[in-house]
Design a protein around this motif. Structure first.
Motif, PDB file in Angstrom:
ATOM      1  N   MET A 171       0.899  -1.193   0.180  1.00 26.35           N
ATOM      2  CA  MET A 171      -0.263  -0.571  -0.007  1.00 26.35           C
ATOM      3  C   MET A 171       0.700   1.263  -0.182  1.00 26.35           C
ATOM      4  O   MET A 171       0.709   2.149  -0.494  1.00 26.35           O
ATOM      5  N   LEU A 172       2.114   1.404   0.538  1.00 20.67           N
ATOM      6  CA  LEU A 172       3.525   2.142   0.714  1.00 20.67           C
ATOM      7  C   LEU A 172       3.573   2.847  -0.789  1.00 20.67           C
ATOM      8  O   LEU A 172       3.807   3.781  -1.227  1.00 20.67           O
TER       9      LEU A 172
ATOM     10  N   LEU B 110       3.056   5.195  -2.762  1.00 16.15           N
ATOM     11  CA  LEU B 110       3.981   6.675  -3.600  1.00 16.15           C
ATOM     12  C   LEU B 110       4.380   7.161  -5.271  1.00 16.15           C
ATOM     13  O   LEU B 110       3.979   8.430  -5.265  1.00 16.15           O
ATOM     14  N   LEU B 111       3.299   5.545  -5.985  1.00 19.25           N
ATOM     15  CA  LEU B 111       3.469   5.936  -6.877  1.00 19.25           C
ATOM     16  C   LEU B 111       2.623   6.937  -7.881  1.00 19.25           C
ATOM     17  O   LEU B 111       2.572   7.699  -8.229  1.00 19.25           O
ATOM     18  N   LEU B 112       1.349   6.420  -6.760  1.00 22.84           N
ATOM     19  CA  LEU B 112      -0.065   7.523  -7.356  1.00 22.84           C
ATOM     20  C   LEU B 112       0.641   9.049  -6.810  1.00 22.84           C
ATOM     21  O   LEU B 112       0.136   9.710  -7.476  1.00 22.84           O
ATOM     22  N   GLY B 113       0.922   9.155  -6.116  1.00 24.98           N
ATOM     23  CA  GLY B 113       1.658  10.853  -4.837  1.00 24.98           C
ATOM     24  C   GLY B 113       2.419  11.746  -6.319  1.00 24.98           C
ATOM     25  O   GLY B 113       2.145  12.031  -6.707  1.00 24.98           O
ATOM     26  N   ALA B 114       3.568  10.327  -6.830  1.00 29.11           N
ATOM     27  CA  ALA B 114       4.654  11.266  -7.974  1.00 29.11           C
ATOM     28  C   ALA B 114       3.560  10.966  -9.385  1.00 29.11           C
ATOM     29  O   ALA B 114       4.218  12.313  -9.455  1.00 29.11           O
TER      30      ALA B 114
END
Length: 152
Positions: free
Chosen positions: A31-32, A36-40
């Motif tokens: 999930m982390l 992180l990928l979605l946030g980037a």
């Protein structure tokens, strides 16, 4: 510390492996990584919106080629203005997305709670502590003694 506890703590590698394995089984690492990928990706989309769409309209408004060329007198404020506008846009998008997320979440929670039977609120009687009872008795004694002195 007993001998058994000490023996258990000595197995550092085995205990570390068990702890790491339990974290992986819960899915927190996955999930982390997804977050992180979605946030980037989200950051790249919002940055592109700020640079390519909004900054382009600002440059056409001020009749300059780049935002960096915007001047007030002899002071170049274009770069600062670009960074400030990008910060405001990213902050606004993050706030709006959080607002929408919590709006949906709270709506779901409300509808689940609405399906539950309504219970009457239980009013708990406040029981005074021993200190409070002693204080009340002392106050009563003080009032009684004050009345006795005024009678004299």
């Amino acid at each position: 510390m007993t001998k058994k506890e000490l023996e258990q703590k000595r197995k550092i590698i085995r205990n570390s492996f068990k702890d790491a394995n339990s974290v992986l089984k819960r899915g927190n690492i996955i999930m982390l990584a997804i977050g992180l990928l979605l946030g980037a990706s989200f950051g790249a989309v919002v940055s592109s919106l700020a640079k390519d769409v909004i900054m382009a309209s600002i440059t056409s408004l001020f009749n300059v080629n780049e935002v960096k060329e915007i001047k007030v007198g002899n002071i170049l404020i274009g770069e600062f203005l670009a960074a400030l506008i990008q910060f405001i846009i990213v902050s606004t998008f993050i706030f709006i997305s959080l607002f929408i997320f919590y709006l949906i979440r709270n709506t779901v929670v409300y509808h689940k709670a609405k399906k539950q039977p309504i219970e009457e609120e239980k009013v708990e009687e406040v029981v005074p502590t021993t200190e409070e009872l002693i204080l009340l008795e002392l106050q009563k004694m003080n009032e009684f003694l004050s009345k006795e002195e005024t009678k004299k």
